[in-house]
Design a protein around this motif. Structure first.
Motif: not given
Length: 338
Positions: A307-334
């Motif tokens: 799940k982290i990998y899938q969310a991180a792909e949206e923010f490549a190549p910088d991989y902003d940790n906070v943005q990835i976290y918010h993207r994961l949190k918006s999912g219902n099953d993370f």
């Protein structure tokens, strides 16, 4: 969860003071343009009927979240709210349709009135059903976005268009439609006089347990007397039921959120651990490690790393940790995967 959020927002907006304050604080810079005593409820359903090319009747229905008529000295205006917990990438078209249906309905009502009165004076009036002296009631629609990540959808109709370079000269002649968008990121809490102030303040801190704790401590008196509808809003929009327990023993139907400080502190600790895991997983991703390899090295489940990998792909190549976290949190099953 979406239904719970939508229901909480609609209930909150049923209060005329909350409805007015949302517009006054977001569109009018805190100026008290709308007043609760001037509001009248309107049905959220809009219906427009017309004949298709074969003469068959076609009916279109749309539903708004909240609609009110605000009466002035002699005239009135219509104010509507559309709530969104996620960005809608066709929102300008959607809201333009809502407003167009409202204006179409007004034209149809004028035409019906003139037919009943039989006061047509010429064929132009008969064909249009609308007289030169007739006037439309203005409609203002506010898009209330209460997601935990910044709005990344279009702000106006032109944002959705791809105009060919050779036809760029047509741009000034294109009719545009602009969103009236209010979101935590651009809200000015001090412009609000009701609990929208604390709602937007806390939504800005979504994911920042430490900041939320400090804010509640600094405003402890206010947070010791939270009305039920405000508590329901915060519980739905911030998933607060995961980390605070209502304490409604005051006998006044209020909630003391200061009782939640320990839970908030624990939430901040958990979020710190998640952000660290995201950072480490992204390093594995950059090195070309598979989810299975990264999961074994980090001693985490493969499901969580994937799940982290899938969310991180949206923010490549910088991989902003906070943005990835918010993207994961918006999912219902993370959260269940952690």
């Amino acid at each position: 969860m979406k239904k719970e959020k939508d229901s909480a927002v609609k209930r909150f907006l049923e209060n005329p003071a909350h409805f007015c304050d949302l517009f006054n604080g977001s569109l009018f810079g805190g100026k008290q343009v709308l007043k609760a005593g001037s509001l009248e409820s309107l049905p959220g359903e809009s219906i427009v009927s017309f004949a298709d090319k074969d003469g068959r009747k076609v009916t279109v229905k749309r539903y708004r979240d909240a609609v009110r008529k605000a009466c002035g000295n002699a005239l009135y205006a219509i104010f509507a709210v559309e709530g969104q917990d996620k960005a809608h990438y066709a929102m300008p078209v959607r809201e333009m349709l809502y407003d167009a249906m409202s204006y179409t309905s007004q034209v149809e009502q004028a035409a019906l009135r003139h037919r009943e009165n039989g006061d047509y004076q010429n064929s132009a009036q008969f064909l249009s059903g609308f007289f030169p002296e007739d006037r439309l009631v203005p409609v203002v629609t506010l898009c209330l976005y209460y997601g935990t990540t910044p709005w990344d959808g279009p702000m106006e109709l032109l944002d959705m268009m791809d105009i060919p370079e050779e036809f760029e000269d047509m741009r000034p002649y294109l009719s545009n439609y602009r969103l009236n968008l209010i979101q935590p990121e651009n809200a000015e809490p001090d412009n609000f006089r009701t609990d929208w102030k604390l709602i937007f303040s806390l939504l800005k801190m979504a994911g920042d347990g430490t900041g939320m704790k400090e804010y509640i401590q600094e405003n402890s008196e206010m947070f010791r007397h939270i009305p039920p509808d405000t508590y329901d809003m915060l519980k739905a929009l911030l998933h607060a039921d995961r980390w605070w327990k209502a304490d409604a023993d005051s006998g006044k139907g209020e909630t003391d959120m200061c009782k939640a400080l320990e839970e908030i502190e624990e939430m901040a600790k958990q979020e710190g651990e998640i952000l660290l895991l995201i950072k480490l997983a992204c390093r594995k991703l950059e090195k070309g490690k598979s989810p299975e390899e990264a999961a074994e090295e980090l001693e985490e489940s493969v499901e969580t790393i994937r799940k982290i990998y899938q969310a991180a792909e949206e923010f490549a190549p910088d991989y902003d940790n906070v943005q990835i976290y918010h993207r994961l949190k918006s999912g219902n099953d993370f959260s269940s995967a952690l």
